[in-house]
Motif scaffolding. Structure first.
Motif, mmCIF file in Angstrom:
data_model
loop_
_atom_site.group_PDB
_atom_site.id
_atom_site.type_symbol
_atom_site.label_atom_id
_atom_site.label_comp_id
_atom_site.label_asym_id
_atom_site.label_seq_id
_atom_site.Cartn_x
_atom_site.Cartn_y
_atom_site.Cartn_z
ATOM 1 N N VAL A 99 -20.021 67.201 0.188
ATOM 2 C CA VAL A 99 -19.476 66.814 -1.116
ATOM 3 C C VAL A 99 -19.501 65.294 -1.178
ATOM 4 O O VAL A 99 -19.771 64.633 -0.173
ATOM 5 N N ASP A 100 -19.185 64.737 -2.335
ATOM 6 C CA ASP A 100 -19.150 63.276 -2.435
ATOM 7 C C ASP A 100 -18.019 62.688 -1.594
ATOM 8 O O ASP A 100 -18.195 61.655 -0.957
ATOM 9 N N ALA A 101 -16.857 63.348 -1.606
ATOM 10 C CA ALA A 101 -15.718 62.816 -0.854
ATOM 11 C C ALA A 101 -14.927 63.955 -0.216
ATOM 12 O O ALA A 101 -14.630 64.948 -0.874
ATOM 13 N N ILE A 102 -14.611 63.782 1.063
ATOM 14 C CA ILE A 102 -13.661 64.691 1.697
ATOM 15 C C ILE A 102 -12.351 63.928 1.871
ATOM 16 O O ILE A 102 -12.345 62.708 2.046
ATOM 17 N N VAL A 103 -11.263 64.663 1.783
ATOM 18 C CA VAL A 103 -9.951 64.051 1.935
ATOM 19 C C VAL A 103 -9.472 64.301 3.354
ATOM 20 O O VAL A 103 -9.621 65.390 3.897
ATOM 21 N N ASN A 104 -8.919 63.259 3.934
ATOM 22 C CA ASN A 104 -8.376 63.317 5.284
ATOM 23 C C ASN A 104 -6.859 63.311 5.214
ATOM 24 O O ASN A 104 -6.271 62.447 4.571
ATOM 25 N N ALA A 120 -20.578 63.943 3.742
ATOM 26 C CA ALA A 120 -19.980 63.390 2.525
ATOM 27 C C ALA A 120 -20.369 61.911 2.402
ATOM 28 O O ALA A 120 -20.842 61.300 3.363
ATOM 29 N N LYS A 121 -20.132 61.337 1.236
ATOM 30 C CA LYS A 121 -20.355 59.898 1.044
ATOM 31 C C LYS A 121 -19.120 59.097 1.455
ATOM 32 O O LYS A 121 -19.231 57.992 1.969
ATOM 33 N N TYR A 122 -17.943 59.664 1.158
ATOM 34 C CA TYR A 122 -16.690 58.959 1.398
ATOM 35 C C TYR A 122 -15.680 59.855 2.104
ATOM 36 O O TYR A 122 -15.731 61.075 1.980
ATOM 37 N N LEU A 181 -7.569 62.179 -5.971
ATOM 38 C CA LEU A 181 -8.495 62.495 -7.060
ATOM 39 C C LEU A 181 -8.783 61.267 -7.926
ATOM 40 O O LEU A 181 -9.926 61.041 -8.330
ATOM 41 N N LYS A 182 -7.757 60.463 -8.194
ATOM 42 C CA LYS A 182 -7.965 59.213 -8.960
ATOM 43 C C LYS A 182 -8.944 58.306 -8.226
ATOM 44 O O LYS A 182 -9.853 57.722 -8.837
ATOM 45 N N LEU A 183 -8.769 58.156 -6.928
ATOM 46 C CA LEU A 183 -9.641 57.311 -6.121
ATOM 47 C C LEU A 183 -11.069 57.856 -6.115
ATOM 48 O O LEU A 183 -12.026 57.091 -6.175
ATOM 49 N N ALA A 184 -11.214 59.164 -6.076
ATOM 50 C CA ALA A 184 -12.539 59.775 -6.139
ATOM 51 C C ALA A 184 -13.232 59.404 -7.447
ATOM 52 O O ALA A 184 -14.383 58.946 -7.452
ATOM 53 N N VAL A 185 -12.541 59.568 -8.558
ATOM 54 C CA VAL A 185 -13.108 59.258 -9.868
ATOM 55 C C VAL A 185 -13.448 57.766 -9.963
ATOM 56 O O VAL A 185 -14.534 57.400 -10.430
ATOM 57 N N GLU A 186 -12.561 56.909 -9.490
ATOM 58 C CA GLU A 186 -12.798 55.455 -9.521
ATOM 59 C C GLU A 186 -14.036 55.063 -8.726
ATOM 60 O O GLU A 186 -14.654 54.038 -8.995
ATOM 61 N N ASN A 187 -14.402 55.881 -7.737
ATOM 62 C CA ASN A 187 -15.574 55.592 -6.897
ATOM 63 C C ASN A 187 -16.757 56.497 -7.217
ATOM 64 O O ASN A 187 -17.672 56.649 -6.416
ATOM 65 N N SER A 188 -16.736 57.104 -8.406
ATOM 66 C CA SER A 188 -17.824 57.953 -8.920
ATOM 67 C C SER A 188 -18.130 59.161 -8.046
ATOM 68 O O SER A 188 -19.264 59.631 -8.018
ATOM 69 N N ALA A 189 -17.130 59.655 -7.342
ATOM 70 C CA ALA A 189 -17.297 60.881 -6.559
ATOM 71 C C ALA A 189 -17.006 62.058 -7.488
ATOM 72 O O ALA A 189 -15.898 62.200 -7.985
ATOM 73 N N LYS A 190 -18.007 62.891 -7.721
ATOM 74 C CA LYS A 190 -17.864 64.017 -8.648
ATOM 75 C C LYS A 190 -17.412 65.298 -7.956
ATOM 76 O O LYS A 190 -17.009 66.245 -8.612
ATOM 77 N N SER A 229 -12.613 65.138 -17.111
ATOM 78 C CA SER A 229 -13.896 65.824 -17.273
ATOM 79 C C SER A 229 -14.963 65.266 -16.333
ATOM 80 O O SER A 229 -16.070 65.772 -16.282
ATOM 81 N N PHE A 230 -14.633 64.223 -15.570
ATOM 82 C CA PHE A 230 -15.620 63.608 -14.687
ATOM 83 C C PHE A 230 -15.920 64.464 -13.461
ATOM 84 O O PHE A 230 -17.074 64.653 -13.095
#
Length: 184
Positions: free
Chosen positions: A27-32, A85-87, A115-124, A159-160
């Motif tokens: 995925v674009d971002a995994i959460v730790n 993942a990217k991030y 989730l806010k941080l994901a959107v701010e970094n263009s992680a869909k 919607s992002f």
């Protein structure tokens, strides 16, 4: 035959449940589920640091040099190193104290800020582990309720993001999330 989370996505759901290893989810971002030191630890935190390699720890050390510890409920973002993942978004969940120290609000902040941080970094696309349910002692059923409610609310207003994957490691959590996701 077990189906994959990719098959779930094809069913037009933006909320996906997958039982497996979060370090292998592309995925674009995994959460730790990090600790406030950001220097790795046990459980999912240690697994992410080991699988991602030294680049994640180096990035965490840079964040610590800049801001110190990461407070409970907050989130920071780093490279994912060798992960697919990217991030990696590191968030610090609350230690369970019988629900008397604003733990539900703090846990909701973990999901929302990630989730806010994901959107701010263009992680869909974002994958979450069970935050705070290991050594931090948050009851699995209560944590799952907070996670699903918070992510559903975020997705209803956003919607992002294309989809969010709840990655669980054990059958107990899988059954719990499956039951809760089936209810609106």
């Amino acid at each position: 035959m077990a189906h994959t989370w990719q098959e779930e996505i094809q069913s037009n759901s933006r909320l996906v449940l997958f039982r497996g290893d979060i370090t292998k989810v592309a995925v674009d971002a995994i959460v730790n589920a990090a600790n406030s030191s950001l220097l790795g630890g046990g459980g999912v935190d240690g697994a992410i640091h080991r699988a991602g390699g030294p680049a994640i720890l180096e990035a965490c050390q840079e964040i610590r040099a800049r801001q110190g510890f990461c407070p409970t409920g907050e989130a920071v973002i780093t490279t994912a190193g060798r992960l697919p993942a990217k991030y990696v978004i590191h968030t610090v969940g609350p230690v369970w104290q019988n629900g008397e120290m604003d733990e539900p609000e703090q846990l909701a902040n973990c999901y929302q800020n990630s989730l806010k941080l994901a959107v701010e970094n263009s992680a869909k696309t974002v994958a979450f582990p069970n935050i705070s349910t290991g050594v931090y002692g948050y009851p699995k059923d209560k944590a799952a309720q907070v996670a699903i409610k918070t992510v559903r609310k975020f997705l209803a207003e956003d919607s992002f993001l294309e989809y969010v994957v709840f990655v669980v490691f054990d059958q107990e959590n899988y059954d719990l999330y499956q039951r809760l996701l089936a209810t609106k």
